[in-house]
Design a protein around this motif. Structure first.
Motif, PDB file in Angstrom:
ATOM      1  N   GLN A 194       0.885  -1.148  -0.159  1.00  0.00           N
ATOM      2  CA  GLN A 194       0.072  -0.067   0.120  1.00  0.00           C
ATOM      3  C   GLN A 194       0.862   1.327  -0.012  1.00  0.00           C
ATOM      4  OE1 GLN A 194      -2.065  -0.297   3.414  1.00  0.00           O
ATOM      5  NE2 GLN A 194      -3.511  -1.979   2.953  1.00  0.00           N
ATOM      6  N   ALA A 195       2.024   1.010  -0.067  1.00  0.00           N
ATOM      7  CA  ALA A 195       3.007   2.332  -0.046  1.00  0.00           C
ATOM      8  C   ALA A 195       2.655   3.304  -0.722  1.00  0.00           C
ATOM      9  CB  ALA A 195       4.424   1.885  -0.372  1.00  0.00           C
ATOM     10  N   ALA A 196       2.361   3.168  -1.987  1.00  0.00           N
ATOM     11  CA  ALA A 196       1.878   4.194  -2.955  1.00  0.00           C
ATOM     12  C   ALA A 196       0.659   5.165  -2.221  1.00  0.00           C
ATOM     13  CB  ALA A 196       1.596   3.890  -4.406  1.00  0.00           C
ATOM     14  N   GLU A 232      -6.467   3.603   9.436  1.00  0.00           N
ATOM     15  CA  GLU A 232      -7.692   3.362   8.963  1.00  0.00           C
ATOM     16  C   GLU A 232      -7.693   3.015   7.433  1.00  0.00           C
ATOM     17  OE1 GLU A 232     -10.521   3.194  10.377  1.00  0.00           O
ATOM     18  OE2 GLU A 232     -12.115   3.303   8.733  1.00  0.00           O
ATOM     19  N   LEU A 233      -7.054   3.601   6.593  1.00  0.00           N
ATOM     20  CA  LEU A 233      -6.931   3.468   5.217  1.00  0.00           C
ATOM     21  C   LEU A 233      -6.187   1.988   4.912  1.00  0.00           C
ATOM     22  CD1 LEU A 233      -5.565   6.636   3.586  1.00  0.00           C
ATOM     23  CD2 LEU A 233      -8.061   5.661   3.709  1.00  0.00           C
ATOM     24  N   ALA A 234      -5.543   1.659   5.558  1.00  0.00           N
ATOM     25  CA  ALA A 234      -4.625   0.346   5.786  1.00  0.00           C
ATOM     26  C   ALA A 234      -5.587  -0.885   6.039  1.00  0.00           C
ATOM     27  CB  ALA A 234      -3.501   0.413   6.773  1.00  0.00           C
ATOM     28  N   ALA A 235      -6.439  -0.686   7.028  1.00  0.00           N
ATOM     29  CA  ALA A 235      -7.088  -1.804   7.222  1.00  0.00           C
ATOM     30  C   ALA A 235      -8.459  -1.991   6.371  1.00  0.00           C
ATOM     31  CB  ALA A 235      -7.915  -1.387   8.566  1.00  0.00           C
ATOM     32  N   ARG A 236      -8.805  -0.626   5.683  1.00  0.00           N
ATOM     33  CA  ARG A 236      -9.895  -0.752   4.496  1.00  0.00           C
ATOM     34  C   ARG A 236      -9.118  -1.589   3.381  1.00  0.00           C
ATOM     35  NH1 ARG A 236     -14.373   2.696   4.886  1.00  0.00           N
ATOM     36  NH2 ARG A 236     -14.444   3.639   7.225  1.00  0.00           N
ATOM     37  N   ASP A 237      -7.973  -1.146   3.040  1.00  0.00           N
ATOM     38  CA  ASP A 237      -7.611  -1.673   1.891  1.00  0.00           C
ATOM     39  C   ASP A 237      -7.185  -3.358   2.018  1.00  0.00           C
ATOM     40  OD1 ASP A 237      -6.648  -0.474  -0.756  1.00  0.00           O
ATOM     41  OD2 ASP A 237      -4.639  -1.615  -0.073  1.00  0.00           O
ATOM     42  N   HIS A 238      -6.727  -3.673   3.140  1.00  0.00           N
ATOM     43  CA  HIS A 238      -6.646  -5.129   3.331  1.00  0.00           C
ATOM     44  C   HIS A 238      -7.974  -5.801   3.172  1.00  0.00           C
ATOM     45  CE1 HIS A 238      -2.538  -4.844   5.044  1.00  0.00           C
ATOM     46  NE2 HIS A 238      -3.216  -4.368   6.087  1.00  0.00           N
ATOM     47  N   VAL A 239      -9.117  -5.240   3.625  1.00  0.00           N
ATOM     48  CA  VAL A 239     -10.279  -5.802   3.630  1.00  0.00           C
ATOM     49  C   VAL A 239     -10.576  -6.202   1.878  1.00  0.00           C
ATOM     50  CG1 VAL A 239     -12.751  -5.685   3.564  1.00  0.00           C
ATOM     51  CG2 VAL A 239     -11.287  -4.963   5.514  1.00  0.00           C
ATOM     52  N   GLY A 240     -10.203  -4.898   1.160  1.00  0.00           N
ATOM     53  CA  GLY A 240     -10.575  -5.021  -0.357  1.00  0.00           C
ATOM     54  C   GLY A 240      -9.517  -5.971  -1.014  1.00  0.00           C
ATOM     55  N   ARG A 241      -8.622  -6.355  -0.546  1.00  0.00           N
ATOM     56  CA  ARG A 241      -7.627  -7.157  -1.368  1.00  0.00           C
ATOM     57  C   ARG A 241      -7.293  -8.569  -0.771  1.00  0.00           C
ATOM     58  NH1 ARG A 241      -5.079  -3.565  -4.855  1.00  0.00           N
ATOM     59  NH2 ARG A 241      -5.282  -1.580  -4.279  1.00  0.00           N
ATOM     60  N   ILE A 242      -7.788  -8.948   0.389  1.00  0.00           N
ATOM     61  CA  ILE A 242      -7.250  -9.981   0.904  1.00  0.00           C
ATOM     62  C   ILE A 242      -7.829 -11.485   0.437  1.00  0.00           C
ATOM     63  CG2 ILE A 242      -8.972 -10.339   2.934  1.00  0.00           C
ATOM     64  CD1 ILE A 242      -6.196 -11.340   4.563  1.00  0.00           C
ATOM     65  N   GLN A 243      -8.959 -11.458  -0.011  1.00  0.00           N
ATOM     66  CA  GLN A 243      -9.626 -12.562  -0.730  1.00  0.00           C
ATOM     67  C   GLN A 243      -8.798 -12.958  -2.102  1.00  0.00           C
ATOM     68  OE1 GLN A 243     -13.875 -12.268  -0.861  1.00  0.00           O
ATOM     69  NE2 GLN A 243     -14.132 -14.659  -1.453  1.00  0.00           N
ATOM     70  N   ALA A 244      -8.869 -11.764  -2.917  1.00  0.00           N
ATOM     71  CA  ALA A 244      -8.234 -12.162  -4.287  1.00  0.00           C
ATOM     72  C   ALA A 244      -6.648 -12.387  -4.150  1.00  0.00           C
ATOM     73  CB  ALA A 244      -8.398 -10.711  -5.045  1.00  0.00           C
ATOM     74  N   LEU A 245      -5.951 -11.942  -3.156  1.00  0.00           N
ATOM     75  CA  LEU A 245      -4.743 -12.604  -3.168  1.00  0.00           C
ATOM     76  C   LEU A 245      -4.398 -13.989  -2.471  1.00  0.00           C
ATOM     77  CD1 LEU A 245      -2.993  -9.391  -1.458  1.00  0.00           C
ATOM     78  CD2 LEU A 245      -2.372 -10.665  -3.460  1.00  0.00           C
ATOM     79  N   VAL A 246      -5.567 -14.416  -1.518  1.00  0.00           N
ATOM     80  CA  VAL A 246      -5.564 -15.868  -1.264  1.00  0.00           C
ATOM     81  C   VAL A 246      -5.854 -16.639  -2.534  1.00  0.00           C
ATOM     82  CG1 VAL A 246      -6.842 -17.395   0.211  1.00  0.00           C
ATOM     83  CG2 VAL A 246      -5.919 -15.357   1.216  1.00  0.00           C
ATOM     84  N   ALA A 247      -6.901 -16.251  -3.049  1.00  0.00           N
ATOM     85  CA  ALA A 247      -7.268 -17.027  -4.595  1.00  0.00           C
ATOM     86  C   ALA A 247      -5.876 -17.257  -5.296  1.00  0.00           C
ATOM     87  CB  ALA A 247      -8.193 -16.264  -5.052  1.00  0.00           C
ATOM     88  N   ALA A 248      -5.195 -16.048  -5.490  1.00  0.00           N
ATOM     89  CA  ALA A 248      -3.975 -15.799  -6.498  1.00  0.00           C
ATOM     90  C   ALA A 248      -2.878 -16.784  -5.752  1.00  0.00           C
ATOM     91  CB  ALA A 248      -3.546 -14.457  -6.381  1.00  0.00           C
TER      92      ALA A 248
END
Ligand code: KG4
Ligand code: ZN
Length: 355
Positions: A43-45, A56-72
């Motif tokens: 999320q550095a950028a 707060e932004l970090a937590a929200r971004d994890h929510v949006g990405r974690i499922q796709a990363l596990v699938a990947a």
């Protein structure tokens, strides 16, 4: 799937999740093949425009990405969720909202697949990261852990067997890099940027003291060094002057870390040193420690640079190591603060972790 050999359980693939700060990462490790796959989104950028991580932004971004990363990561490993034998996740220390995302996701997945859930201490992940490389260090060893939030020297006798030999009394080494980089006008995250600037700098133009090396002991202090840089920095400095200053700062930090590592090897009588954490990616530190350990015929181990900084491969490995050593599933809520000294060897009851 696990096979019961009658003597010991042979573990299949373990999924590891890391969401303690600003990286969302997933990895799969098993004892037979080693690291099967690992993926990461930084999320550095996103945080760069604020000059630091916004929790707060970090937590929200994890929510949006974690499922796709596990699938990947499953796809990359050529596996299905049903092939997993356990789920490990970073339970702390870190940003509480960010930790809860990984913890809740891991718990839901473990529940639905009926798998053991293993909470991992983020620093244990870093300490064991050199185990992902070949050759692997053998216990016992001295570990220098240098990240954005921590700087410590520890004696490592095994998984969960950590004795802290020294710690920073103020700023962590990575924090000193980041704050100094900010003062020099470099973008976030500053550590690697400062290292790049220092590479163009001349040695000897500026010189800073090596903090706390003039007295015995293995503790560190980096906040005075950062202040010393600020005192030298003048508004009319051109790029070369800034590079020279960055060079002197980097030399002072890496020299100090190396001097304390040599002392820790002397104090423990051990002859293996491992380096972990984000600052372990620093090239000058690696070179400086190589010289120091070669001189005393000690062995030196680093994870590859991408496993020095936050990643899930180290979490999957730590989960695999604990599960295969007989640890049972535990339910640990996320812990923003979690002293490393509270960890126990696998299978030994840990007062902080409800079974
Ligand atoms: O271990 P890590 O990824 O996150 C924490 O758990 O803190 O470490 C991040 C830290 C940051 O302070 C970053 O600036 C620093 O490691 N870092 C570096 C380098 N790469 C990352 N510092 C100096 N030189 C580098 N090449
Ligand atoms: Zn870290």
């Amino acid at each position: 799937m696990s096979q019961n050999t009658g003597l010991m359980k042979v573990l299949g693939p373990i999924l590891g999740l890391e969401t303690s700060c600003d990286e969302t990462a997933a990895a799969i490790y098993d004892g037979q093949h080693g690291l099967r796959a690992h993926v990461l989104h930084s999320q550095a950028a996103m945080h760069a425009e604020y000059g630091g991580v916004v929790p707060e932004l970090a937590a929200r971004d994890h929510v949006g990405r974690i499922q796709a990363l596990v699938a990947a990561v499953l796809k990359q490993a050529g596996l299905h969720a049903a092939d997993l034998d356990g789920i490990a996740y970073t339970a702390g220390p870190g940003l509480i909202g960010a930790l809860l995302v990984g913890g809740a996701f891991a718990a839901g997945l473990a529940q639905s697949l009926d798998l053991p859930l293993i909470p991992i201490h983020h620093l244990e992940g870093h300490l064991l990261a050199p185990m992902l490389e070949s050759p692997r260090p053998e216990f016992p060893f001295v570990a220098l852990l240098v990240s954005g939030g921590h700087t410590m020297l520890a004696r490592v006798d095994g998984v969960g067997q950590y004795e802290i030999l020294g710690e920073t009394l103020d700023d962590a080494a990575g924090e000193a890099f980041d704050k100094t980089a900010k003062a020099l006008g470099l973008p976030y995250p500053g550590g690697p940027e400062l290292a790049k600037l220092a590479a163009r700098g001349n040695s000897g133009v500026f010189r800073f003291a090596r903090p706390m090396t003039d007295r015995p002991g293995l503790d560190f202090s980096f906040s005075g060094l950062k202040t010393a840089v600020l005192t030298q920095l003048k508004p009319d400095f051109d790029d070369q002057a800034k590079a020279d200053l960055a060079r002197a700062f980097e030399e002072a930090v890496t020299d100090t870390l190396a001097i304390k590592c040599e002392r820790a090897l002397d104090a423990t009588g051990l002859s293996s040193l491992i380096v972990a954490g984000g600052v372990g990616a620093n090239r000058r530190l690696r070179e400086r420690l190589k010289l120091a350990t070669d001189r005393r015929r000690a062995a030196l181990y680093f994870p590859r640079p991408e496993f020095c900084t936050d990643n899930a491969a180290m979490i999957a490995y730590a989960g695999w190591a604990r599960l295969s050593a007989g640890e049972s599933a535990r339910g640990l809520p996320a812990r923003a603060r979690w002293p490393l000294q509270e960890l126990r060897a696998p299978g030994v009851a840990d007062p902080a972790v409800p079974v």
